[in-house]
Design a protein around this motif. Structure first.
Motif, PDB file in Angstrom:
ATOM      1  N   THR A 125       0.882  -1.171  -0.172  1.00  0.00           N
ATOM      2  CA  THR A 125      -0.131  -0.004  -0.023  1.00  0.00           C
ATOM      3  C   THR A 125       0.860   1.237   0.058  1.00  0.00           C
ATOM      4  O   THR A 125       1.725   1.411   0.901  1.00  0.00           O
ATOM      5  CB  THR A 125      -0.929   0.063   1.312  1.00  0.00           C
ATOM      6  OG1 THR A 125      -1.712  -1.180   1.130  1.00  0.00           O
ATOM      7  CG2 THR A 125      -1.842   1.170   1.232  1.00  0.00           C
ATOM      8  N   ALA A 126       0.407   2.367  -1.058  1.00  0.00           N
ATOM      9  CA  ALA A 126       0.972   3.369  -0.919  1.00  0.00           C
ATOM     10  C   ALA A 126       0.479   4.397  -0.154  1.00  0.00           C
ATOM     11  O   ALA A 126       1.092   5.530   0.343  1.00  0.00           O
ATOM     12  CB  ALA A 126       1.337   4.070  -2.438  1.00  0.00           C
ATOM     13  N   ALA A 127      -0.797   4.599   0.056  1.00  0.00           N
ATOM     14  CA  ALA A 127      -1.460   5.326   0.772  1.00  0.00           C
ATOM     15  C   ALA A 127      -2.894   5.132   1.042  1.00  0.00           C
ATOM     16  O   ALA A 127      -3.524   4.114   0.423  1.00  0.00           O
ATOM     17  CB  ALA A 127      -1.674   6.730  -0.129  1.00  0.00           C
ATOM     18  N   ILE A 128      -3.508   5.392   2.252  1.00  0.00           N
ATOM     19  CA  ILE A 128      -5.083   5.470   2.313  1.00  0.00           C
ATOM     20  C   ILE A 128      -5.393   6.752   2.230  1.00  0.00           C
ATOM     21  O   ILE A 128      -5.076   7.745   2.542  1.00  0.00           O
ATOM     22  CB  ILE A 128      -5.164   5.033   3.924  1.00  0.00           C
ATOM     23  CG1 ILE A 128      -4.450   3.571   3.946  1.00  0.00           C
ATOM     24  CG2 ILE A 128      -6.771   4.745   3.986  1.00  0.00           C
ATOM     25  CD1 ILE A 128      -4.549   3.325   5.562  1.00  0.00           C
ATOM     26  N   MET A 129      -6.629   6.832   1.229  1.00  0.00           N
ATOM     27  CA  MET A 129      -7.283   8.276   0.910  1.00  0.00           C
ATOM     28  C   MET A 129      -8.625   8.114   1.157  1.00  0.00           C
ATOM     29  O   MET A 129      -9.334   7.324   0.891  1.00  0.00           O
ATOM     30  CB  MET A 129      -6.997   8.313  -0.702  1.00  0.00           C
ATOM     31  CG  MET A 129      -7.408   9.321  -1.297  1.00  0.00           C
ATOM     32  SD  MET A 129      -7.296   9.612  -3.142  1.00  0.00           S
ATOM     33  CE  MET A 129      -7.521  11.062  -3.350  1.00  0.00           C
ATOM     34  N   MET A 130      -9.020   9.208   1.767  1.00  0.00           N
ATOM     35  CA  MET A 130     -10.470   9.231   2.224  1.00  0.00           C
ATOM     36  C   MET A 130     -11.055  10.404   2.387  1.00  0.00           C
ATOM     37  O   MET A 130     -10.486  11.578   2.521  1.00  0.00           O
ATOM     38  CB  MET A 130     -10.524   8.560   3.727  1.00  0.00           C
ATOM     39  CG  MET A 130     -10.025   9.145   4.768  1.00  0.00           C
ATOM     40  SD  MET A 130     -10.074   8.253   6.469  1.00  0.00           S
ATOM     41  CE  MET A 130      -9.471   9.521   7.529  1.00  0.00           C
ATOM     42  N   GLU A 131     -12.341  10.634   2.265  1.00  0.00           N
ATOM     43  CA  GLU A 131     -13.103  12.258   2.831  1.00  0.00           C
ATOM     44  C   GLU A 131     -13.530  11.898   4.274  1.00  0.00           C
ATOM     45  O   GLU A 131     -14.241  10.897   4.170  1.00  0.00           O
ATOM     46  CB  GLU A 131     -14.356  12.247   1.773  1.00  0.00           C
ATOM     47  CG  GLU A 131     -13.756  12.220   0.171  1.00  0.00           C
ATOM     48  CD  GLU A 131     -15.189  11.872  -0.591  1.00  0.00           C
ATOM     49  OE1 GLU A 131     -15.745  12.681  -1.072  1.00  0.00           O
ATOM     50  OE2 GLU A 131     -15.405  10.652  -0.710  1.00  0.00           O
ATOM     51  N   CYS A 132     -13.486  12.901   4.803  1.00  0.00           N
ATOM     52  CA  CYS A 132     -13.892  12.792   6.100  1.00  0.00           C
ATOM     53  C   CYS A 132     -15.574  12.772   6.211  1.00  0.00           C
ATOM     54  O   CYS A 132     -16.342  12.157   7.190  1.00  0.00           O
ATOM     55  CB  CYS A 132     -13.641  13.890   7.141  1.00  0.00           C
ATOM     56  SG  CYS A 132     -11.613  13.562   7.540  1.00  0.00           S
ATOM     57  N   VAL A 133     -15.992  13.509   5.002  1.00  0.00           N
ATOM     58  CA  VAL A 133     -17.531  13.547   4.836  1.00  0.00           C
ATOM     59  C   VAL A 133     -17.553  13.336   3.346  1.00  0.00           C
ATOM     60  O   VAL A 133     -17.049  13.820   2.756  1.00  0.00           O
ATOM     61  CB  VAL A 133     -18.084  14.808   5.197  1.00  0.00           C
ATOM     62  CG1 VAL A 133     -19.805  14.861   4.853  1.00  0.00           C
ATOM     63  CG2 VAL A 133     -17.945  15.426   6.580  1.00  0.00           C
ATOM     64  N   GLN A 134     -18.249  12.087   3.085  1.00  0.00           N
ATOM     65  CA  GLN A 134     -18.483  11.472   1.766  1.00  0.00           C
ATOM     66  C   GLN A 134     -19.452  12.591   1.185  1.00  0.00           C
ATOM     67  O   GLN A 134     -20.768  12.429   1.352  1.00  0.00           O
ATOM     68  CB  GLN A 134     -18.743  10.194   1.634  1.00  0.00           C
ATOM     69  CG  GLN A 134     -17.772   9.073   2.119  1.00  0.00           C
ATOM     70  CD  GLN A 134     -18.023   7.683   2.051  1.00  0.00           C
ATOM     71  OE1 GLN A 134     -18.929   7.331   2.100  1.00  0.00           O
ATOM     72  NE2 GLN A 134     -16.859   6.966   1.789  1.00  0.00           N
ATOM     73  N   GLY A 135     -19.116  13.484   0.095  1.00  0.00           N
ATOM     74  CA  GLY A 135     -20.010  14.410  -0.348  1.00  0.00           C
ATOM     75  C   GLY A 135     -20.841  14.067  -1.505  1.00  0.00           C
ATOM     76  O   GLY A 135     -22.152  13.883  -1.320  1.00  0.00           O
ATOM     77  N   GLU A 136     -20.304  13.590  -2.532  1.00  0.00           N
ATOM     78  CA  GLU A 136     -21.155  12.983  -3.654  1.00  0.00           C
ATOM     79  C   GLU A 136     -21.627  11.612  -3.324  1.00  0.00           C
ATOM     80  O   GLU A 136     -22.761  11.237  -3.931  1.00  0.00           O
ATOM     81  CB  GLU A 136     -20.149  12.832  -4.795  1.00  0.00           C
ATOM     82  CG  GLU A 136     -19.495  14.042  -5.367  1.00  0.00           C
ATOM     83  CD  GLU A 136     -20.532  15.267  -5.825  1.00  0.00           C
ATOM     84  OE1 GLU A 136     -21.650  14.779  -6.240  1.00  0.00           O
ATOM     85  OE2 GLU A 136     -20.284  16.355  -5.506  1.00  0.00           O
ATOM     86  N   GLY A 137     -21.258  11.065  -2.062  1.00  0.00           N
ATOM     87  CA  GLY A 137     -21.585   9.704  -1.755  1.00  0.00           C
ATOM     88  C   GLY A 137     -22.916   9.929  -1.058  1.00  0.00           C
ATOM     89  O   GLY A 137     -23.550   8.572  -0.327  1.00  0.00           O
TER      90      GLY A 137
END
Length: 395
Positions: free
Chosen positions: A185-197
């Motif tokens: 794994t190179a990175a973990i990527m996330m939105e703290c609030v999933q907007g479009e989701g």
């Protein structure tokens, strides 16, 4: 030119990628917009979270116009004051160390991915290229950021996408550990609030588990603040709600206040990863866009952010358990409303009543200007509540 002529012109010459509403907007002031027929609207969408201080804001206009009449563009072969001062402000307000400027959220995320992959390849080996992202996430529309987006319906017509993305359900800590164990794994990527989701905040437990895992295994943590950032959730960036220390932060939208700018902020771990020639952007750091962004970022002090939180609390209080409303989610002035009636129908009825809203999946989504006056906010919420409560035949 009458509205019908504009519609025909647009349909003939503009790529048909947008389902536009039958409204031609011609001017705006503050949180109010006016169409070509003279009808006024309270804006509860701010250009999908872009016009942080509404329309024709005096301070923003002064900053932009002053720079526009001085130097509108120069390449990144030269220094400009707005670029350097904006980078300084972002770093001082976040504790990050370096900034790369681009033109959009997708580009900011592309840069974040490149930084993480180069860092991990150098530290651990070239096989460490996988990026773990979350199911239901949204990170952009380029081929790589589409691959990062954890929603299959965005993928289907654009195969093959960039390889190396692995999806885990938000909240699934066991699945997260398993994904990292099985995929270098190179990175973990996330939105703290999933907007479009669907405007869905992550749980504090899960967010802290991500931070813990990233720290334990020296995995860069990327937080996508394209929509959540720049005061939208009531903090400068949404990760601050959780006490996170990300290695890379991407942002755009509200940063420019209406001009196109993206930024990738790099923390101490990755601050020196990019060298000359590793990345670039012709318009990145444009002095006019940076001047506008500096005007925005310098006004997001604690008093202002507290007012954003207060307005958000009012909206949550006014809408929660109201007739026709099943749930309210989000943070600050980033709000999703799950309704009994179809969200698109509610948005159309609100538009007829002079309030412009958005959708996110099956929800009504609200992203008003951060400085919307409380009286206008209350007027808009009254219209939205009435539309949600309507007992006409549902679809």
């Amino acid at each position: 030119m009458i509205m019908q002529s504009i519609t025909s012109l647009d349909q003939e010459y503009v790529a048909g990628t947008y389902g536009r509403f039958p409204v031609e907007l011609v001017s705006g002031k503050g949180c109010m917009l006016t169409d070509s027929q003279g009808k006024e609207y309270i804006d509860m969408g701010s250009g999908i979270g872009v016009t942080s201080f509404g329309f024709a804001d005096a301070q923003w206009l002064n900053a932009v116009n002053t720079q526009l009449t001085t130097l509108q563009h120069t390449s990144n072969l030269y220094y400009t004051r707005p670029c350097a001062e904006l980078a300084q402000a972002l770093c001082q307000k976040t504790g990050m160390k370096k900034v790369f400027f681009s033109n959009s959220g997708a580009e900011a995320n592309e840069c974040a991915i490149k930084v993480a992959r180069k860092y991990s390849a150098q530290k651990k080996g070239s096989q460490y290229y996988n990026i773990i992202t979350l199911i239901n996430s949204f990170h952009g529309r380029t081929l790589t950021t589409l691959a990062a987006t954890g929603q299959d319906h965005f993928h289907k017509d654009f195969q093959p996408l960039t390889p190396g993305f692995v999806y885990v359900a938000a909240g699934d800590i066991e699945g997260l550990y398993k994904a990292v164990e099985e995929n270098p794994t190179a990175a973990i990527m996330m939105e703290c609030v999933q907007g479009e989701g669907g405007v869905l905040p992550l749980s504090e437990k899960f967010v802290h588990a991500v931070q813990r895992l990233a720290s334990e295994q020296d995995i860069p943590l990327i937080v996508d603040e394209v929509q959540t950032g720049n005061g939208r959730t009531g903090y400068l960036y949404a990760y601050m709600h959780f006490g996170l220390t990300p290695d890379i932060v991407s942002t755009a939208k509200g940063l420019g206040g209406g001009l196109p700018i993206g930024a990738t902020l790099m923390g101490e771990k990755v601050q020196s990863v990019l060298g000359p020639g590793d990345h670039g952007s012709t318009y990145g750091g444009n002095p006019v866009c940076c001047a506008g962004a500096l005007s925005v970022i310098n006004r997001l002090d604690e008093d202002f952010l507290a007012a954003v939180r207060e307005k958000g609390e009012y909206v949550f209080s006014a809408l929660s358990a109201a007739d026709g409303i099943l749930s309210v989610s989000g943070m600050g002035l980033m709000i999703g409303i799950e309704t009994e009636r179809p969200a698109k129908k509610i948005v159309m009825e609100c538009m007829e009543k002079g309030v412009l809203c958005l959708t996110a999946k099956t929800k009504v989504r609200l992203l008003p200007p951060l400085n919307i006056p409380m009286d206008k906010l209350k007027d808009a919420i009254a219209v939205i509540k009435a539309a949600c409560a309507c007992k006409e035949e549902t679809e």
